[in-house]
Design a protein around this motif. Structure first.
Motif, PDB file in Angstrom:
ATOM      1  N   ALA A   1      41.426  39.790  50.153  1.00 12.54           N
ATOM      2  CA  ALA A   1      40.439  39.606  49.104  1.00 12.54           C
ATOM      3  C   ALA A   1      39.038  39.947  49.598  1.00 12.54           C
ATOM      4  O   ALA A   1      38.668  39.640  50.722  1.00 12.54           O
ATOM      5  CB  ALA A   1      40.475  38.174  48.601  1.00 12.54           C
TER       6      ALA A   1
ATOM      7  N   ILE B   1      35.793  39.021  47.975  1.00 11.38           N
ATOM      8  CA  ILE B   1      35.138  38.285  46.908  1.00 11.38           C
ATOM      9  C   ILE B   1      33.655  38.644  46.885  1.00 11.38           C
ATOM     10  O   ILE B   1      32.966  38.553  47.892  1.00 11.38           O
ATOM     11  CB  ILE B   1      35.313  36.764  47.091  1.00 11.38           C
ATOM     12  CG1 ILE B   1      36.792  36.407  47.230  1.00 11.38           C
ATOM     13  CG2 ILE B   1      34.665  36.000  45.949  1.00 11.38           C
ATOM     14  CD1 ILE B   1      37.648  36.799  46.054  1.00 11.38           C
TER      15      ILE B   1
ATOM     16  N   CYS C   1      34.284  37.985  41.553  1.00 15.25           N
ATOM     17  CA  CYS C   1      35.571  38.670  41.452  1.00 15.25           C
ATOM     18  C   CYS C   1      36.014  39.202  42.808  1.00 15.25           C
ATOM     19  O   CYS C   1      35.266  39.205  43.769  1.00 15.25           O
ATOM     20  CB  CYS C   1      35.477  39.813  40.455  1.00 15.25           C
ATOM     21  SG  CYS C   1      34.273  41.080  40.935  1.00 15.25           S
ATOM     22  N   ASP C   2      37.255  39.672  42.817  1.00 13.85           N
ATOM     23  CA  ASP C   2      37.796  40.401  43.959  1.00 13.85           C
ATOM     24  C   ASP C   2      37.508  41.870  43.672  1.00 13.85           C
ATOM     25  O   ASP C   2      37.995  42.418  42.689  1.00 13.85           O
ATOM     26  CB  ASP C   2      39.292  40.138  44.064  1.00 13.85           C
ATOM     27  CG  ASP C   2      39.926  40.800  45.270  1.00 13.85           C
ATOM     28  OD1 ASP C   2      39.217  41.456  46.047  1.00 13.85           O
ATOM     29  OD2 ASP C   2      41.148  40.657  45.445  1.00 13.85           O
TER      30      ASP C   2
ATOM     31  N   LYS D   1      39.348  42.464  40.102  1.00 16.39           N
ATOM     32  CA  LYS D   1      40.488  41.586  39.869  1.00 16.39           C
ATOM     33  C   LYS D   1      40.004  40.145  39.811  1.00 16.39           C
ATOM     34  O   LYS D   1      39.059  39.768  40.494  1.00 16.39           O
ATOM     35  CB  LYS D   1      41.518  41.722  40.988  1.00 16.39           C
ATOM     36  CG  LYS D   1      42.206  43.063  41.023  1.00 16.39           C
ATOM     37  CD  LYS D   1      43.259  43.089  42.090  1.00 16.39           C
ATOM     38  CE  LYS D   1      43.959  44.444  42.116  1.00 16.39           C
ATOM     39  NZ  LYS D   1      44.947  44.507  43.194  1.00 16.39           N
ATOM     40  N   ASN D   2      40.654  39.357  38.987  1.00 17.29           N
ATOM     41  CA  ASN D   2      40.373  37.920  38.840  1.00 17.29           C
ATOM     42  C   ASN D   2      38.906  37.622  38.540  1.00 17.29           C
ATOM     43  O   ASN D   2      38.297  36.767  39.185  1.00 17.29           O
ATOM     44  CB  ASN D   2      40.821  37.154  40.092  1.00 17.29           C
ATOM     45  CG  ASN D   2      42.274  37.377  40.414  1.00 17.29           C
ATOM     46  OD1 ASN D   2      43.105  37.399  39.528  1.00 17.29           O
ATOM     47  ND2 ASN D   2      42.580  37.552  41.682  1.00 17.29           N
TER      48      ASN D   2
ATOM     49  N   VAL E   1      35.570  36.078  36.885  1.00 15.02           N
ATOM     50  CA  VAL E   1      35.036  34.959  36.109  1.00 15.02           C
ATOM     51  C   VAL E   1      33.544  35.185  35.970  1.00 15.02           C
ATOM     52  O   VAL E   1      32.893  35.723  36.863  1.00 15.02           O
ATOM     53  CB  VAL E   1      35.322  33.578  36.746  1.00 15.02           C
ATOM     54  CG1 VAL E   1      36.782  33.237  36.679  1.00 15.02           C
ATOM     55  CG2 VAL E   1      34.811  33.496  38.158  1.00 15.02           C
TER      56      VAL E   1
ATOM     57  N   ASP F   1      35.930  32.346  31.731  1.00 18.09           N
ATOM     58  CA  ASP F   1      36.689  33.597  31.739  1.00 18.09           C
ATOM     59  C   ASP F   1      35.820  34.748  31.259  1.00 18.09           C
ATOM     60  O   ASP F   1      35.031  34.614  30.332  1.00 18.09           O
ATOM     61  CB  ASP F   1      37.899  33.497  30.820  1.00 18.09           C
ATOM     62  CG  ASP F   1      38.985  32.602  31.384  1.00 18.09           C
ATOM     63  OD1 ASP F   1      39.041  32.440  32.614  1.00 18.09           O
ATOM     64  OD2 ASP F   1      39.776  32.078  30.586  1.00 18.09           O
TER      65      ASP F   1
ATOM     66  N   LYS G   1      45.601  40.958  34.116  1.00 16.28           N
ATOM     67  CA  LYS G   1      46.511  40.580  35.212  1.00 16.28           C
ATOM     68  C   LYS G   1      46.476  41.599  36.358  1.00 16.28           C
ATOM     69  O   LYS G   1      46.596  41.234  37.505  1.00 16.28           O
ATOM     70  CB  LYS G   1      47.932  40.426  34.691  1.00 16.28           C
ATOM     71  CG  LYS G   1      48.101  39.238  33.795  1.00 16.28           C
ATOM     72  CD  LYS G   1      49.509  39.147  33.269  1.00 16.28           C
ATOM     73  CE  LYS G   1      49.621  38.015  32.281  1.00 16.28           C
ATOM     74  NZ  LYS G   1      50.906  37.987  31.620  1.00 16.28           N
ATOM     75  N   HIS G   2      46.328  42.862  36.009  1.00 20.74           N
ATOM     76  CA  HIS G   2      46.337  43.917  37.020  1.00 20.74           C
ATOM     77  C   HIS G   2      44.927  44.404  37.341  1.00 20.74           C
ATOM     78  O   HIS G   2      44.757  45.393  38.035  1.00 20.74           O
ATOM     79  CB  HIS G   2      47.205  45.082  36.565  1.00 20.74           C
ATOM     80  CG  HIS G   2      48.616  44.680  36.285  1.00 20.74           C
ATOM     81  ND1 HIS G   2      49.489  44.302  37.263  1.00 20.74           N
ATOM     82  CD2 HIS G   2      49.276  44.548  35.116  1.00 20.74           C
ATOM     83  CE1 HIS G   2      50.644  43.973  36.724  1.00 20.74           C
ATOM     84  NE2 HIS G   2      50.554  44.114  35.422  1.00 20.74           N
ATOM     85  N   GLY G   3      43.924  43.721  36.808  1.00 18.73           N
ATOM     86  CA  GLY G   3      42.539  44.088  37.071  1.00 18.73           C
ATOM     87  C   GLY G   3      42.026  45.096  36.058  1.00 18.73           C
ATOM     88  O   GLY G   3      42.701  45.461  35.098  1.00 18.73           O
TER      89      GLY G   3
END
Length: 66
Positions: free
Chosen positions: A2, A4, A17-18, A29-30, A32, A52, A60-62
């Motif tokens: 990751a 971040i 995010c990542d 990815k991921n 917020v 979110d 889910k896959h970015g």
């Protein structure tokens, strides 16, 4: 692994995010969104939180940004 990062978009939104950079594109990815909350009774008290980003999107896959 990751990576971040805090990313500020042109819209002014800040994301936690990542983040990956590949071939001239950023992959997120991921994500917020970072939001600031000011206490209405005491404006000197500020807190931060996460919500979110694009809550109705399937991330889910970015997402890839050029």
């Amino acid at each position: 692994m990751a990576n971040i990062q805090v990313v500020r978009l042109i819209s002014g939104e800040e994301l936690l995010c990542d983040l990956a950079y590949n071939n001239g594109e950023y992959e997120i990815k991921n994500p917020v969104r970072i939001v600031m909350n000011v206490n209405k009774t005491n404006p000197s008290q500020v807190s931060f939180g996460f919500v979110d980003w694009l809550p109705y999107a399937d991330l889910k896959h970015g997402i890839t940004i050029k």
